[in-house]
Design a protein around this motif. Sequence first.
Motif, PDB file in Angstrom:
ATOM      1  N   ARG A  69     -29.774  -5.504   2.126  1.00 52.40           N
ATOM      2  CA  ARG A  69     -31.084  -4.844   2.084  1.00 52.40           C
ATOM      3  C   ARG A  69     -32.077  -5.697   1.319  1.00 52.40           C
ATOM      4  N   ARG A  70     -31.628  -6.275   0.198  1.00 50.99           N
ATOM      5  CA  ARG A  70     -32.524  -7.150  -0.562  1.00 50.99           C
ATOM      6  C   ARG A  70     -32.870  -8.405   0.230  1.00 50.99           C
ATOM      7  N   SER A  73     -35.382  -7.435   2.791  1.00 50.08           N
ATOM      8  CA  SER A  73     -36.676  -7.185   2.150  1.00 50.08           C
ATOM      9  C   SER A  73     -37.376  -8.499   1.803  1.00 50.08           C
ATOM     10  N   ASP A  77     -40.881  -9.905   3.371  1.00 52.33           N
ATOM     11  CA  ASP A  77     -41.997 -10.338   2.527  1.00 52.33           C
ATOM     12  C   ASP A  77     -42.396 -11.776   2.870  1.00 52.33           C
TER      13      ASP A  77
END
Length: 340
Positions: A69-70, A73, A77
């Motif tokens: 998930r990180r 993300s 970005d």
Amino acid sequence: MASHRRPARVTLLTAAAATAAASLGAVPASADPGAGTAATRATIDRLFEEAEKATEGYNRADEKADELRRTVSRAQDGLARGQERINRMRGALGSVAGAQYRSGGMDPALALLLSSDPDSYLDRASALDRATVRQGAALGELQREQRRLGQKRSEARAALVELERSRAEVARHKRTVERKLAEARRALASLTVEERTDYERASRTGQRAGGPAEELPPLADLGPTPSRAAAAVVAARSAIGRPYVWGATGPSAFDCSGLMVWSYRQAGISLPRTSAAQRHAGRQVPLSQAQPGDLVTYRGDASHVAIYAGNGQVIHAPYPGARVRYDPVNMMSHATVTRV
């Protein structure tokens, strides 16, 4: 670590609730009631062990999902920033191209002939040549940035696909844990209240666990223990009596590895999430040299973990339905001591 809401946790029924659940099924009676009870307790032990292994699998998969998930993300970005940069570059190139279009309809020699200030024209022409060179470099950089952005999009798509696979693995382990616990509940429901009470008081090796406060072993002298290890032991002691909840890392409930993560976090140390990874979180030492604060992992696959508290005792979250407690350090097989 980014915070993510975890799935709802499943706890084992209490003795009273287990009695009410007796209609779910029972273990067949034996001609020898004692032998039947022993077999049932062995079945419950096995189911708890299998549920614990599935819990560690769940923790592993959930940790991986959090990491993915990180990653997703960060990739998203990066894509947004890259697209913004490309848009700015396109805007700048578009402005230059528009200016050239508006002024580029006349032959340069004729423009020089008709100019009222030839020197000024030559200066502007030289500047235009330099701008054209810069525009070509900017166009090349735009093309490279577009290729990089395309690569990032491909990586983000791959990370998303892997995240979906990891979520499916989390769900699979969750179903396994819940199934094993349901089977254990049914086995517990077949015991009498007295048998269940006796089972809950005993460790899985048949040895007495730490019961009421007056029965707890004396506190070990933590004097020579390094301060952080001592702080972890103190934290683990403070958790005694709190329930085992699979997937939990405190402060009100724990699974076995979650208790280690929380206890060491109070000492300012970050541990891996799973017991298998915790086995390799430091230097391994012989059991005979164990010191308070050392991690003690059990079984060949390191599917259970405790913290050594001194005096031959460990503190751990035993299994679903039990509470954090003391037990003998040799309560299970294949004990490995790790000094963090």
